[in-house]
Design a protein around this motif. Structure first.
Motif, PDB file in Angstrom:
ATOM      1  N   THR A 159       0.856  -1.145   0.116  1.00 28.40           N
ATOM      2  CA  THR A 159      -0.032   0.119   0.007  1.00 28.40           C
ATOM      3  C   THR A 159       0.817   1.370  -0.101  1.00 28.40           C
ATOM      4  OG1 THR A 159      -1.703  -1.110   1.358  1.00 28.40           O
ATOM      5  CG2 THR A 159      -1.598   1.167   1.258  1.00 28.40           C
ATOM      6  N   ILE A 160       1.977   1.218   0.813  1.00 21.47           N
ATOM      7  CA  ILE A 160       2.772   2.405   0.596  1.00 21.47           C
ATOM      8  C   ILE A 160       3.401   2.711  -0.580  1.00 21.47           C
ATOM      9  CG2 ILE A 160       5.034   3.183   1.644  1.00 21.47           C
ATOM     10  CD1 ILE A 160       4.477   1.691   4.282  1.00 21.47           C
ATOM     11  N   GLU A 227      -5.798  15.339  -2.174  1.00 27.50           N
ATOM     12  CA  GLU A 227      -6.138  15.620  -0.960  1.00 27.50           C
ATOM     13  C   GLU A 227      -6.412  14.469  -0.085  1.00 27.50           C
ATOM     14  OE1 GLU A 227      -7.789  15.951  -3.881  1.00 27.50           O
ATOM     15  OE2 GLU A 227      -8.236  17.915  -4.153  1.00 27.50           O
ATOM     16  N   ALA A 228      -6.160  13.117  -0.662  1.00 25.48           N
ATOM     17  CA  ALA A 228      -6.244  12.145   0.363  1.00 25.48           C
ATOM     18  C   ALA A 228      -4.776  11.904   0.701  1.00 25.48           C
ATOM     19  CB  ALA A 228      -6.391  10.880  -0.868  1.00 25.48           C
ATOM     20  N   PRO A 229      -4.643  11.997   2.107  1.00 26.30           N
ATOM     21  CA  PRO A 229      -3.331  11.944   2.877  1.00 26.30           C
ATOM     22  C   PRO A 229      -3.154  10.579   3.116  1.00 26.30           C
ATOM     23  CG  PRO A 229      -5.161  11.973   4.494  1.00 26.30           C
ATOM     24  CD  PRO A 229      -5.783  12.127   3.137  1.00 26.30           C
ATOM     25  N   ILE A 230      -1.525  10.251   3.003  1.00 18.81           N
ATOM     26  CA  ILE A 230      -1.073   8.887   2.909  1.00 18.81           C
ATOM     27  C   ILE A 230      -1.012   8.424   4.606  1.00 18.81           C
ATOM     28  CG2 ILE A 230       1.020   7.652   2.845  1.00 18.81           C
ATOM     29  CD1 ILE A 230       1.761   9.527   0.302  1.00 18.81           C
ATOM     30  N   LEU A 231      -1.513   7.410   4.778  1.00 22.55           N
ATOM     31  CA  LEU A 231      -1.618   6.977   6.375  1.00 22.55           C
ATOM     32  C   LEU A 231      -0.213   6.751   6.962  1.00 22.55           C
ATOM     33  CD1 LEU A 231      -4.556   4.209   5.976  1.00 22.55           C
ATOM     34  CD2 LEU A 231      -4.565   6.672   6.606  1.00 22.55           C
ATOM     35  N   ASP A 232      -0.099   7.035   8.108  1.00 26.46           N
ATOM     36  CA  ASP A 232       1.069   7.011   9.026  1.00 26.46           C
ATOM     37  C   ASP A 232       1.352   5.549   9.357  1.00 26.46           C
ATOM     38  OD1 ASP A 232       3.378   7.341  10.408  1.00 26.46           O
ATOM     39  OD2 ASP A 232       2.477   8.079  12.057  1.00 26.46           O
ATOM     40  N   PRO A 236       2.035   0.801  13.139  1.00 24.78           N
ATOM     41  CA  PRO A 236       1.627  -0.665  12.813  1.00 24.78           C
ATOM     42  C   PRO A 236       2.782  -1.252  12.344  1.00 24.78           C
ATOM     43  CG  PRO A 236       0.856   0.883  11.063  1.00 24.78           C
ATOM     44  CD  PRO A 236       1.275   1.739  12.275  1.00 24.78           C
ATOM     45  N   VAL A 237       3.487  -0.950  11.544  1.00 25.55           N
ATOM     46  CA  VAL A 237       4.748  -1.542  11.088  1.00 25.55           C
ATOM     47  C   VAL A 237       5.772  -2.020  12.183  1.00 25.55           C
ATOM     48  CG1 VAL A 237       7.015  -1.513   9.762  1.00 25.55           C
ATOM     49  CG2 VAL A 237       4.978  -0.784   8.831  1.00 25.55           C
TER      50      VAL A 237
END
Length: 339
Positions: A159-160, A227-232, A236-237
């Motif tokens: 996903t990243i 406008e869609a931010p990338i999740l931190d 979780p990692v």
């Protein structure tokens, strides 16, 4: 599956390699000088297959299979009454079955027709299991319980990668307003002109040339998906990596993970890791003893010997020397008090 997990997560692959190397080597001590010299020469020069020479090479591959699959197999190659080689094999291509008693184990492999049959010369085969359980009598892999967490970790990484591909390779939305009074043909022509002008501006930007974008009307330019931010992903990692690293028994900094301010192991960490390494040594020692005993027997020598493993030194030498001094002083004071 365990091999795929190891290949997909480099930290786990590095953990297996470090555990094997930290386990160190050994030497075999015999009471007789002739037996000791011959056994030492054999262990140093014995062929192990795959271009490897020396019992240390065999032991490294043997431990690697043991940690990955929970079991390992090897073969003693005897020719003309002499032990000529000690080879390790692929345990995934074999079947392990119980023999005539619960103390006997038979290794089965495919014959010329592809049917599984007992391998010949079972007495010349080496077989070791790690942490056998009633439900898993033929060993448990170090990676048991990791596939679920590794699958989540790989989903996060994928996903990243997708998000950065979207955010890094920016796509634009160019909207030109003010053409309500124009006929459809003029609107289409105007759109083509704006698109051509925007394409030339972007092409010149790739070549390092600054080019202004000129258009007539109310033009709005937006980044598609901006406008869609990338999740931190840090939390979780790290939570998943902590679980995976804890299963290996290695301190995180040995695997290149800087999770704490110190880069040295505490005494407790060193003791725990040392106990893990000694447990791995005790697991493979019967196979090593079988190799040495077979060589001495075929050479007609006394089969009395002792396996001496190399010292595991994970602490600072100065701290060890200081600890020895404190113990010696305490023993001295204790003896003086008793007198």
């Amino acid at each position: 599956m365990y091999r795929q997990v190891r290949e997909a997560v480099p930290v786990l692959d590095a953990a297996v390699g470090k555990l094997v190397r930290l386990s160190g080597g050994f030497r075999a001590e015999c009471p007789g000088k002739q037996a000791a010299e011959k056994l030492e020469r054999f262990l140093r020069q014995v062929p192990c297959g795959r271009g490897q020479v020396g019992i240390d090479s065999f032991l490294a591959a043997y431990m690697d299979s043991l940690l990955t699959y929970g079991r390992a197999v090897g073969e003693l190659v005897v020719a003309e009454g002499k032990l000529r080689a000690v080879c390790w094999g692929d345990v995934t291509g074999l079947e392990i079955r119980e023999g005539k008693s619960v103390l006997d184990v038979e290794l089965w492999g495919p014959d010329e027709d592809g049917r599984m049959r007992p391998l010949p010369y079972q007495n010349l085969l080496l077989f070791t299991t790690m942490n056998p359980e009633p439900a898993h009598p033929y060993g448990v892999s170090m990676f048991r319980g990791m596939p679920f967490l590794a699958d989540i970790l790989l989903k996060i990484y994928n996903t990243i990668g997708s998000n950065w591909e979207r955010a890094g390779n920016i796509r634009y939305s160019v909207i030109c307003k003010g053409g309500e009074d124009l006929d459809p043909a003029a609107v289409q022509e105007r759109g083509k002109q704006v698109a051509a002008e925007w394409a030339r501006a972007m092409e010149d930007a790739k070549n390092g040339t600054v080019r202004d974008f000129v258009a007539v009307g109310d033009v709005q330019i937006k980044v598609i998906g901006g406008e869609a931010p990338i999740l931190d992903s840090d939390v979780p990692v790290r939570q998943i990596m902590e679980q995976l690293v804890a299963k290996t028994g290695l301190p995180p900094f040995l695997l290149g993970l800087s999770w704490s301010t110190t880069e040295r192991m505490s005494t407790q960490q060193a003791d725990l890791l040392t106990s893990e390494l000694w447990a791995l040594r005790r697991t493979v020692e019967p196979a090593v003893r079988k190799v040495c005993r077979m060589f001495l027997a075929l050479e007609g020598l006394d089969d009395q010997f002792q396996i001496v493993w190399d010292d595991i030194s994970l602490q600072d030498i100065t701290q060890e020397a200081q600890a020895d001094l404190y113990r010696a002083q305490a023993e001295k004071y204790r003896n003086e008090a008793n007198q």
